[in-house]
Design a protein around this motif. Sequence first.
Motif: not given
Length: 538
Positions: A399, A383, A394, A322, A397, A345
């Motif tokens: 924030t 993520q 993935p 990532l 996500s 996660w």
Amino acid sequence: MDVDFKHRIAPLLALALILLPGCNSTPRQVKPAVQSQQPQIVRVRDIGSQLPTATAKLSKLTSDGLIYPGELLAIEGNIPADAQIQIDGQVMPKLQQLGKAVLIRVPAELAAGQAHRLSVSNAQGVAQWEFFSRHYIIATDTDANRLQFMRTDPKAKGLIEMDSAYDMTLELKRAMFTQISPSHAYLYAFGIDGRERAANDTGKQYHVLLQIIDLTAPGQPALLKEIPLELQSQPTAVARNGQQMILLGAKDLAILDVSDELAPKVISRMSLPGDRGNEMYLDVLFLQDGRRAAVLEAINNQVLLLDTENPQQPRELSRLQLFKDATVPLLVDLERDPRDPNRFWALAGANLRVVSTKAKDLYHNLFGDDDTTASEAIPEMLQLLSINNDRLEPGQSITLPDNFVPFYAAAGEDNRLYVSGINGELLDFHDLSLDSTLIKQLFGGLLGTVQFGRILAVDTKTSQVSNHAKGLGLYYHLTYNDDLGPVFALYKLSGKIFAPFVKVKWGVGVNSRGTFAIREGSATSIFPPYSVGHVSIQ
């Protein structure tokens, strides 16, 4: 007499001679079937974690009246052979008959704040007995080389027994992290007992001391035995799934079989990929009921997927990088998804967990300064990663707040993730020095605010992020309990901007009760924060 007639009558006469004496005899008595009796519970005693010998006397066994997960209970009374024993509806195997008492083991997963019901039942009736369980919170106090214990009390405010909050300790050299055993009767505590240069001169060999501690011992937890282990790199994390446990190092791992809880044994070792030469493996997480494991590599922001279905032959299945353009460590922690066992996660942000003496240079790169126009973008986020055909993919996500510096994530049974960290806006990373000057400058910026240490609550379904707890301190490793909420290790700050300036205290935070400042700390322990320690809940 006709011969044929004689042949016909002879058998009949013989039969009559056989039956005739029985005509005047007393009829045979048929014994009625023994009926099962109605169960009765006279007394229940807690007797510790280990089965007694067959000749032991129940009256001689120690009992303190406190019942812990994984502890043995001796049920006295009328316990018929056909009776079924349950705790909260879960059938409990009868482990041993000791005199007139039947022994069972308390199940591992019990709520700390709720009454539990023990029942003995058969067709004749039901006998019941109610009890509350006690549980330990365990924190590793790395700088003080010890373990700190706190005990729950269902009748106390916030469920925490105050008399136990400050005085229950056990020594452990370089205490690092802990793991609860499968039955929850024991604690596995890991510390570093020493290190030396490896025989092949390729690095250092770490001597890890595994202490097995009885959490059901009367009075307070007691050390049972010590087991030496070896790693080829600095120990960084531990994880358990059922009877399988992984001890992770920065460059290798060991898998242990803990089916015999008092005799864990290493069944395999694995050197982790080191293609770039600077890898540091920081966290490990079991997935898919132990068949897979995810390992976080912090320096290059990678996640490895391992096949652990055969724990004697672990192997790499795939890896995912990532933040490919990043030049600094941004992956911080891994945590399971509370809603799906195939997902987990990755927590990302400024990674203070890998800070060394190069802290100032690292954060110069991260945040830039007056003479620098370019600076590294910091993705404060969670993520989502999924397993698809043994490859990591993935997903969404979430924030996190700007300038939030995360440390750890813990999944709650309420489908939320809890994330510990600090408010990075209050730190001058461009002049980060690991001495008391930093603390004085830091505290000067903290006056008038209580939002330095924070625990975020993240709803993984709606992506909503909220402040769950905040305070004047550094909130570090955390775990979650349904009755207690988030429980975390911390450094608590207090004092004033003038001499003698800020005071630092190491302690534990419990969401249901508050923070406990247990011992005086050193200002130089705050950054890097890895000496704050870890917490576990029985």
